[in-house]
Design a protein around this motif. Sequence first.
Motif, PDB file in Angstrom:
ATOM      1  N   GLY A   9       0.835  -1.186   0.000  1.00 49.81           N
ATOM      2  CA  GLY A   9       0.000   0.000   0.000  1.00 49.81           C
ATOM      3  C   GLY A   9       0.871   1.238   0.000  1.00 49.81           C
ATOM      4  O   GLY A   9       1.919   1.274   0.654  1.00 49.81           O
ATOM      5  N   CYS A  10       0.453   2.274  -0.744  1.00 48.67           N
ATOM      6  CA  CYS A  10       1.232   3.508  -0.850  1.00 48.67           C
ATOM      7  C   CYS A  10       0.319   4.717  -0.660  1.00 48.67           C
ATOM      8  O   CYS A  10      -0.770   4.773  -1.228  1.00 48.67           O
ATOM      9  CB  CYS A  10       1.910   3.615  -2.212  1.00 48.67           C
ATOM     10  SG  CYS A  10       3.014   2.248  -2.606  1.00 48.67           S
ATOM     11  N   ASP A  11       0.800   5.682   0.118  1.00 51.07           N
ATOM     12  CA  ASP A  11       0.051   6.921   0.314  1.00 51.07           C
ATOM     13  C   ASP A  11       1.035   8.030   0.659  1.00 51.07           C
ATOM     14  O   ASP A  11       2.187   7.767   1.014  1.00 51.07           O
ATOM     15  CB  ASP A  11      -0.995   6.756   1.412  1.00 51.07           C
ATOM     16  CG  ASP A  11      -2.104   7.794   1.332  1.00 51.07           C
ATOM     17  OD1 ASP A  11      -2.095   8.608   0.385  1.00 51.07           O
ATOM     18  OD2 ASP A  11      -2.974   7.812   2.216  1.00 51.07           O
ATOM     19  N   GLU A  12       0.557   9.272   0.552  1.00 49.33           N
ATOM     20  CA  GLU A  12       1.416  10.426   0.829  1.00 49.33           C
ATOM     21  C   GLU A  12       0.787  11.322   1.878  1.00 49.33           C
ATOM     22  O   GLU A  12      -0.405  11.211   2.193  1.00 49.33           O
ATOM     23  CB  GLU A  12       1.681  11.212  -0.456  1.00 49.33           C
ATOM     24  CG  GLU A  12       0.443  11.627  -1.239  1.00 49.33           C
ATOM     25  CD  GLU A  12      -0.341  12.777  -0.656  1.00 49.33           C
ATOM     26  OE1 GLU A  12       0.253  13.597   0.085  1.00 49.33           O
ATOM     27  OE2 GLU A  12      -1.552  12.864  -0.913  1.00 49.33           O
ATOM     28  N   ALA A  37       4.757   6.807   2.054  1.00 45.64           N
ATOM     29  CA  ALA A  37       5.142   5.538   2.673  1.00 45.64           C
ATOM     30  C   ALA A  37       4.626   4.392   1.831  1.00 45.64           C
ATOM     31  O   ALA A  37       3.624   4.511   1.122  1.00 45.64           O
ATOM     32  CB  ALA A  37       4.590   5.438   4.096  1.00 45.64           C
ATOM     33  N   ALA A  38       5.336   3.279   1.920  1.00 50.55           N
ATOM     34  CA  ALA A  38       4.924   2.024   1.289  1.00 50.55           C
ATOM     35  C   ALA A  38       4.959   0.949   2.363  1.00 50.55           C
ATOM     36  O   ALA A  38       5.937   0.858   3.117  1.00 50.55           O
ATOM     37  CB  ALA A  38       5.846   1.666   0.139  1.00 50.55           C
ATOM     38  N   ALA A  93      -4.005   2.273   4.353  1.00 51.62           N
ATOM     39  CA  ALA A  93      -4.205   3.003   5.604  1.00 51.62           C
ATOM     40  C   ALA A  93      -2.923   3.008   6.428  1.00 51.62           C
ATOM     41  O   ALA A  93      -2.550   4.026   7.030  1.00 51.62           O
ATOM     42  CB  ALA A  93      -5.353   2.387   6.399  1.00 51.62           C
ATOM     43  N   ALA A  94      -2.240   1.864   6.473  1.00 57.72           N
ATOM     44  CA  ALA A  94      -0.972   1.790   7.202  1.00 57.72           C
ATOM     45  C   ALA A  94       0.048   2.750   6.602  1.00 57.72           C
ATOM     46  O   ALA A  94       0.772   3.450   7.331  1.00 57.72           O
ATOM     47  CB  ALA A  94      -0.445   0.359   7.181  1.00 57.72           C
ATOM     48  N   ALA A  95       0.098   2.820   5.280  1.00 59.03           N
ATOM     49  CA  ALA A  95       1.018   3.745   4.622  1.00 59.03           C
ATOM     50  C   ALA A  95       0.651   5.188   4.932  1.00 59.03           C
ATOM     51  O   ALA A  95       1.529   6.038   5.139  1.00 59.03           O
ATOM     52  CB  ALA A  95       1.016   3.499   3.115  1.00 59.03           C
ATOM     53  N   SER A  96      -0.641   5.483   4.980  1.00 58.06           N
ATOM     54  CA  SER A  96      -1.064   6.855   5.276  1.00 58.06           C
ATOM     55  C   SER A  96      -0.640   7.270   6.680  1.00 58.06           C
ATOM     56  O   SER A  96      -0.245   8.410   6.913  1.00 58.06           O
ATOM     57  CB  SER A  96      -2.582   7.002   5.108  1.00 58.06           C
ATOM     58  OG  SER A  96      -3.306   6.469   6.200  1.00 58.06           O
TER      59      SER A  96
END
Length: 207
Positions: free
Chosen positions: A15-18, A31-32, A135-138
């Motif tokens: 999962g990826c988010d910024e 994060a990834a 969500a974990a990446a966020s």
Amino acid sequence: MLAPYFINDGLLEAGCDEAGRGALVGGVYAAAVIWDPEIALPGINDSKQLTKHQRNKLRTLIEQEAIAWAVGVATQEEIDRINILHASFLAMHRAIQALQQIPDRLLIDGNRFTPYPSIPHRCIVKGDATLLPIAAASILAKTHRDEYMDRLAIEYPQYGWEHNAGYPTKEHRAAIARYGLTQYHRKSFRCLPEENLFVEKDSVKGV
């Protein structure tokens, strides 16, 4: 509980988010996270729906329990040079590259992404509210960026960055009006006095 995977086919999903895309100051963090779908993590959610205490507690658990995780950053200079959208993708690419294990599939929060070499991806709107790896990446992106903003706030306490994380709050805008911009402010964002807002220059018609 959020879904632990997008496709249950035994492949590793990251999962990826910024975090920090709409801020006026500093870099954008991404994060990834590769998560084991057999491990439940109660309470995880989109980082924006959690308190600071909840995010920090979950960050510790994510970093302990994830198969792999990494954080990438694009600086404010890079944001000014290539724009915030492409800088967000750059930060994600750096997080993916830093993973200690190569995923089979990338799950990207949002509706656009610059493909990462050799790894297929799926863009998922509101993925941080539906899929546990995103969500974990966020949460990791948000907490790592907040730490960074806390450090900058020590250097420039008058802007309230420990409270507003560099976003265009009333407090932050008032401080800019009084003290001006710092070297950490994104110069590709300009003030529109008539709206008392900050926007990216490229988003203003005719600029």
